[in-house]
Write a protein that holds these residues in place. Structure first.
Motif, PDB file in Angstrom:
ATOM      1  N   ALA A 107       0.812  -1.205   0.000  1.00 28.70           N
ATOM      2  CA  ALA A 107       0.000   0.000   0.000  1.00 28.70           C
ATOM      3  C   ALA A 107       0.856   1.270   0.000  1.00 28.70           C
ATOM      4  N   ALA A 154       1.994   2.228  -3.532  1.00 31.55           N
ATOM      5  CA  ALA A 154       0.877   2.630  -4.381  1.00 31.55           C
ATOM      6  C   ALA A 154       0.321   3.983  -3.944  1.00 31.55           C
ATOM      7  N   LEU A 155       0.261   4.206  -2.631  1.00 29.19           N
ATOM      8  CA  LEU A 155      -0.307   5.456  -2.119  1.00 29.19           C
ATOM      9  C   LEU A 155       0.624   6.633  -2.380  1.00 29.19           C
ATOM     10  N   SER A 193       1.098   7.028  -6.440  1.00 29.99           N
ATOM     11  CA  SER A 193       0.008   7.639  -7.211  1.00 29.99           C
ATOM     12  C   SER A 193      -0.262   9.059  -6.729  1.00 29.99           C
ATOM     13  N   ARG A 250      -7.398   7.085  -2.922  1.00 29.21           N
ATOM     14  CA  ARG A 250      -6.826   5.770  -3.253  1.00 29.21           C
ATOM     15  C   ARG A 250      -6.947   4.789  -2.086  1.00 29.21           C
ATOM     16  N   GLY A 251      -6.686   5.255  -0.882  1.00 32.24           N
ATOM     17  CA  GLY A 251      -6.639   4.344   0.268  1.00 32.24           C
ATOM     18  C   GLY A 251      -7.926   4.278   1.070  1.00 32.24           C
ATOM     19  N   HIS A 252      -8.864   5.176   0.770  1.00 31.29           N
ATOM     20  CA  HIS A 252     -10.168   5.221   1.447  1.00 31.29           C
ATOM     21  C   HIS A 252     -10.049   5.420   2.964  1.00 31.29           C
ATOM     22  N   ARG A 307      -2.927  -3.131   7.354  1.00 27.79           N
ATOM     23  CA  ARG A 307      -2.690  -4.427   7.980  1.00 27.79           C
ATOM     24  C   ARG A 307      -3.040  -4.408   9.459  1.00 27.79           C
ATOM     25  N   VAL A 310       2.576  -1.898  -7.895  1.00 23.87           N
ATOM     26  CA  VAL A 310       1.742  -1.410  -8.983  1.00 23.87           C
ATOM     27  C   VAL A 310       2.300  -1.889 -10.322  1.00 23.87           C
ATOM     28  N   VAL A 328      -5.054  -1.816  -2.899  1.00 19.33           N
ATOM     29  CA  VAL A 328      -4.573  -0.453  -3.170  1.00 19.33           C
ATOM     30  C   VAL A 328      -3.684  -0.472  -4.417  1.00 19.33           C
TER      31      VAL A 328
END
Lengths: 210, 129
Positions: A78, A81-82, A85, A119-121, A177, B44, B74
């Protein structure tokens, strides 16, 4: 903010994460998989290599895109990606120029936090890095709106970010997690919040001394 | 046809699940497994590459992605944005094993990506016993 400052923020962030790698891993061991420091340090080493490479972009938008791509390709899970992006989104708010005014830099920071949230909500209080990112960017915006200079605001944000990261300790994780631990996640500081505080320290260290 | 992309922190876990669902649908549904090894984790980049490999298979016009833990989701969602896969890769909020089984069964009878993703998500509601 100049593109030189932008790059030096990331070099400094890499130094700080490497210095605190073991501490970040230790925090992550309590409520995650013990690799947050290692993971982020590896990604930031790639960021530094890409930003310093021959033919690397010299304008803000291009450098920011490079950071995003490097984090996406090297930081797993995560976090990668977080962060990745979010930086790609922020690149869209920065000009293809060597420098931008403070308002533009603040707008780019707003893009980072908005992208991370969409993205991560994660919401405020979920015990994630959003607990530092969101109030930090809000303070940055308010400080600049009140007439503080960019560097002064960055120093104030960096100080507040440390307090905000510490304040994640009593929270029960609802994202990531650590959420599998439920109430047992309380009592541990969120590692992503600590690394976010290090990012703001890197910003303050860089813009306050240049 | 709809293909299925399995993303796990462990490539071995994703590969093992692919072996299982390939057997269940007699290889009728294209399935691509991606995942980490050293280090563990879903990036990704590996999702984008896996999705491209899936979409390049003959007859595949869309894919449905499933992940093991939240971090994989994610990464899957970020990959859709970064890899410009909107409308090509749909992400299912589903348990990985049961969701993958439901997804390949729905894909095998010719369902489109929305129905395949819905079947995977519903699999999380089915009692095991």
């Amino acid at each position: 903010m100049t593109s030189d400052q932008f790059r030096r923020i990331w070099f400094r962030f890499g130094e700080l994460v490497t210095e605190h790698r073991d501490e970040l891993n230790r925090l992550d061991a309590a409520i995650g998989d013990a690799d947050h420091g290692t993971n982020l340090a590896r990604g930031l080493a790639k960021v530094a290599a890409d930003l310093g490479a021959d033919g690397a972009s010299t304008h803000l938008a291009g450098s920011c895109r490079q950071v995003g791509m490097a984090l996406l390709s090297t930081v797993g899970g995560a976090s990668g990606a977080l962060w990745g992006s979010a930086l790609l989104r922020a690149a869209g708010a920065l000009p293809e120029a060597e420098a931008c005014d403070t308002a533009t830099a603040v707008a780019a920071a707003r893009q980072v936090v908005d992208a991370m949230q969409s993205r991560g909500h994660a919401e405020l209080g979920d015990k994630t890095m959003i607990d530092v990112w969101r109030p930090a960017v809000a303070l940055l915006e308010a400080s600049v709106a009140e007439g503080m200079s960019g560097p002064q605001a960055a120093v104030a944000v960096a100080e507040r970010a440390v307090t905000l990261a510490d304040a994640t300790a009593p929270l029960v994780a609802r994202r990531g997690r650590a959420s599998y631990l439920g109430a047992r996640s309380a009592g541990h500081v969120d590692p992503g919040s600590v690394s976010t505080a290090l990012f703001w320290r890197a910003v303050a260290d860089t813009v306050a001394h240049s | 046809m709809t293909g299925v992309l399995l993303a796990s922190h462990s490539k071995r876990l994703a590969d093992g699940l692919k072996e299982l669902v390939d057997e269940l649908c007699h290889g009728a549904v294209p399935v691509v497994a991606v995942g980490g090894g050293h280090p563990l984790g879903v990036s990704v980049e590996m999702v984008v590459e896996g999705a491209q490999a899936l979409l390049a298979q003959p007859g595949v016009d869309a894919g449905v992605g499933l992940g093991d833990l939240g971090g994989a989701l994610v990464a899957l969602e970020a990959a859709v944005e970064v890899g410009h896969l909107e409308g090509k890769l749909l992400i299912a909020d589903a348990p990985l094993v049961e969701g993958a089984v439901a997804a390949v069964m729905a894909a095998a009878i010719g369902e489109g990506p929305e129905a395949v993703a819905a079947a995977a998500a519903e699999a999380g509601q089915l009692p095991k016993r």
